[in-house]
Design a protein around this motif. Structure first.
Motif, PDB file in Angstrom:
ATOM      1  N   TRP A  55       0.669  -1.176   0.022  1.00 40.49           N
ATOM      2  CA  TRP A  55       0.120  -0.054  -0.041  1.00 40.49           C
ATOM      3  C   TRP A  55       0.880   1.292   0.205  1.00 40.49           C
ATOM      4  N   ASP A  56       2.266   1.019   0.215  1.00 40.92           N
ATOM      5  CA  ASP A  56       2.860   2.250   0.289  1.00 40.92           C
ATOM      6  C   ASP A  56       3.831   2.537  -1.032  1.00 40.92           C
ATOM      7  N   LYS A  57       3.292   1.750  -1.926  1.00 42.10           N
ATOM      8  CA  LYS A  57       3.793   1.914  -3.530  1.00 42.10           C
ATOM      9  C   LYS A  57       2.780   2.631  -4.163  1.00 42.10           C
ATOM     10  N   ASN A  58       3.386   2.965  -5.462  1.00 46.67           N
ATOM     11  CA  ASN A  58       2.479   3.257  -6.344  1.00 46.67           C
ATOM     12  C   ASN A  58       1.669   2.445  -7.290  1.00 46.67           C
ATOM     13  N   ILE A  59       0.595   1.914  -6.788  1.00 47.82           N
ATOM     14  CA  ILE A  59      -0.094   0.645  -7.198  1.00 47.82           C
ATOM     15  C   ILE A  59      -0.451   0.981  -8.806  1.00 47.82           C
ATOM     16  N   THR A  60      -0.671   2.332  -9.187  1.00 48.24           N
ATOM     17  CA  THR A  60      -0.893   2.289 -10.744  1.00 48.24           C
ATOM     18  C   THR A  60       0.433   2.218 -11.487  1.00 48.24           C
ATOM     19  N   LEU A  61       1.514   2.450 -11.374  1.00 47.52           N
ATOM     20  CA  LEU A  61       2.600   2.380 -11.796  1.00 47.52           C
ATOM     21  C   LEU A  61       2.797   0.777 -11.795  1.00 47.52           C
ATOM     22  N   GLN A  62       2.593   0.131 -10.694  1.00 42.25           N
ATOM     23  CA  GLN A  62       2.923  -1.346 -10.732  1.00 42.25           C
ATOM     24  C   GLN A  62       1.951  -2.009 -11.759  1.00 42.25           C
ATOM     25  N   PHE A  63       0.649  -1.507 -11.829  1.00 42.37           N
ATOM     26  CA  PHE A  63      -0.159  -2.340 -12.732  1.00 42.37           C
ATOM     27  C   PHE A  63      -0.050  -1.977 -14.053  1.00 42.37           C
ATOM     28  N   THR A  64       0.553  -0.764 -14.505  1.00 42.50           N
ATOM     29  CA  THR A  64       0.605  -0.275 -15.700  1.00 42.50           C
ATOM     30  C   THR A  64       2.010  -1.123 -16.303  1.00 42.50           C
ATOM     31  N   PHE A  65       2.888  -1.443 -15.488  1.00 42.67           N
ATOM     32  CA  PHE A  65       4.238  -2.157 -16.029  1.00 42.67           C
ATOM     33  C   PHE A  65       3.554  -3.598 -16.222  1.00 42.67           C
ATOM     34  N   ALA A  66       2.484  -4.010 -15.560  1.00 42.46           N
ATOM     35  CA  ALA A  66       2.215  -5.391 -15.790  1.00 42.46           C
ATOM     36  C   ALA A  66       1.327  -5.344 -17.063  1.00 42.46           C
ATOM     37  N   VAL A  67       0.410  -4.320 -17.526  1.00 42.14           N
ATOM     38  CA  VAL A  67      -0.330  -4.388 -18.507  1.00 42.14           C
ATOM     39  C   VAL A  67       0.515  -4.044 -19.891  1.00 42.14           C
ATOM     40  N   LEU A  68       1.624  -3.186 -19.553  1.00 43.08           N
ATOM     41  CA  LEU A  68       2.557  -3.215 -20.884  1.00 43.08           C
ATOM     42  C   LEU A  68       3.136  -4.543 -21.089  1.00 43.08           C
ATOM     43  N   PHE A  98      -5.242 -16.734 -26.806  1.00 44.65           N
ATOM     44  CA  PHE A  98      -5.569 -15.472 -26.088  1.00 44.65           C
ATOM     45  C   PHE A  98      -6.838 -14.868 -25.920  1.00 44.65           C
ATOM     46  N   VAL A  99      -7.329 -14.948 -27.398  1.00 43.06           N
ATOM     47  CA  VAL A  99      -8.742 -14.414 -27.495  1.00 43.06           C
ATOM     48  C   VAL A  99      -9.569 -14.940 -26.369  1.00 43.06           C
ATOM     49  N   THR A 100      -9.669 -16.236 -26.263  1.00 41.18           N
ATOM     50  CA  THR A 100     -10.648 -17.001 -25.472  1.00 41.18           C
ATOM     51  C   THR A 100     -10.246 -16.355 -24.206  1.00 41.18           C
ATOM     52  N   VAL A 101      -9.008 -16.334 -23.300  1.00 41.33           N
ATOM     53  CA  VAL A 101      -8.723 -15.655 -22.165  1.00 41.33           C
ATOM     54  C   VAL A 101      -9.181 -14.337 -22.048  1.00 41.33           C
ATOM     55  N   ILE A 162       0.088 -18.865 -19.492  1.00 41.14           N
ATOM     56  CA  ILE A 162       1.226 -17.837 -20.032  1.00 41.14           C
ATOM     57  C   ILE A 162       0.572 -16.538 -19.408  1.00 41.14           C
ATOM     58  N   THR A 163      -0.913 -16.322 -19.817  1.00 42.37           N
ATOM     59  CA  THR A 163      -1.377 -15.142 -19.170  1.00 42.37           C
ATOM     60  C   THR A 163      -1.038 -14.772 -17.854  1.00 42.37           C
ATOM     61  N   LEU A 164      -1.663 -15.885 -16.846  1.00 42.83           N
ATOM     62  CA  LEU A 164      -1.141 -15.884 -15.501  1.00 42.83           C
ATOM     63  C   LEU A 164       0.237 -15.430 -15.191  1.00 42.83           C
ATOM     64  N   LEU A 165       0.996 -16.118 -15.609  1.00 38.11           N
ATOM     65  CA  LEU A 165       2.503 -16.109 -15.444  1.00 38.11           C
ATOM     66  C   LEU A 165       2.938 -14.541 -15.768  1.00 38.11           C
ATOM     67  N   LEU A 166       2.368 -13.857 -16.962  1.00 35.61           N
ATOM     68  CA  LEU A 166       2.753 -12.491 -17.430  1.00 35.61           C
ATOM     69  C   LEU A 166       2.090 -11.622 -16.385  1.00 35.61           C
ATOM     70  N   TRP A 168       1.363 -12.165 -13.180  1.00 41.58           N
ATOM     71  CA  TRP A 168       2.170 -12.286 -11.784  1.00 41.58           C
ATOM     72  C   TRP A 168       3.756 -11.611 -11.833  1.00 41.58           C
ATOM     73  N   THR A 169       4.292 -11.939 -13.035  1.00 41.19           N
ATOM     74  CA  THR A 169       5.657 -11.257 -13.452  1.00 41.19           C
ATOM     75  C   THR A 169       5.311  -9.769 -13.557  1.00 41.19           C
ATOM     76  N   GLY A 170       4.598  -9.342 -14.171  1.00 44.22           N
ATOM     77  CA  GLY A 170       4.502  -7.790 -14.287  1.00 44.22           C
ATOM     78  C   GLY A 170       4.070  -7.174 -13.052  1.00 44.22           C
ATOM     79  N   LEU A 171       3.079  -7.762 -12.381  1.00 39.39           N
ATOM     80  CA  LEU A 171       2.945  -7.062 -10.904  1.00 39.39           C
ATOM     81  C   LEU A 171       4.017  -7.223 -10.078  1.00 39.39           C
TER      82      LEU A 171
END
Length: 184
Positions: A55-68, A98-101, A162-166, A168-171
């Motif tokens: 909670w003391d981190k910038n969650i938006t940046l963290q989430f954005t990194f995962a999305v990218l 990936f479309v199905t996921v 693959i999606t779940l790993l990405l 987790w890795t991104g976050l």
């Protein structure tokens, strides 16, 4: 028999995946930190997050990194599918997975909002773009015999972990690079 939107080329359908992904995840990025902080004491939240939330981190940046990270891989798979688009191409199978996921993610968003009787980040674009695109793309790929149900199942079995790993890795990586917040 009339086909739904028969003039849409398959290349256009392919490239709509990363476009719709970034539109949908743009809504999530814009609303995620606000929504998480508003609901941080909800015990359900700790059970559905693939990583712990600092909670003391910038969650938006963290989430954005995962999305990218996910968006980069999704765009790469779309590029390989478009370049190698032919009946029976293995890229078609992975793309369809990936479309199905993506479609399942949209259903998850709508289901979560219905279950909570509240807005959840991403539900608007899931209902307007993600679910209709997923249904349409899979319909066209199946209807044109570009993929069959067996290859769709195989693609989903490959794309889901693959999606779940990405995610987790991104976050996880995003959490490490996100600066500490000073405004808490």
């Amino acid at each position: 028999m009339l086909s739904f939107m028969p003039d849409w080329s398959f290349v256009m359908i392919l490239w709509l995946l990363p476009v719709v992904f970034f539109i949908h995840d743009g809504e999530e990025i814009a609303a995620m930190e606000w929504w998480l902080r508003k609901n941080k004491n909800n015990p359900v939240l700790s059970k559905i997050s693939p990583v712990s939330i600092t909670w003391d981190k910038n969650i938006t940046l963290q989430f954005t990194f995962a999305v990218l990270l996910i968006g980069f891989i999704l765009t790469g798979v779309t590029l390989l599918t478009a370049l190698n688009f032919a009946f029976g191409s293995p890229f078609n199978v992975l793309f369809a997975g990936f479309v199905t996921v993506f479609l399942l993610d949209g259903v998850k968003h709508v289901g979560a909002s219905i279950a909570l009787w509240a807005y959840t980040p991403g539900v608007i674009t899931a209902a307007i773009f993600e679910i209709p695109y997923g249904i349409y793309a899979l319909y066209r790929l199946l209807h044109a015999d570009i993929i069959d149900m067996t290859s769709l199942a195989l693609g989903t079995i490959i794309a889901l972990p693959i999606t779940l790993l990405l995610v987790w890795t991104g976050l996880t990586l995003g959490k490490r690079i996100a600066p500490f917040r000073q405004d808490i």
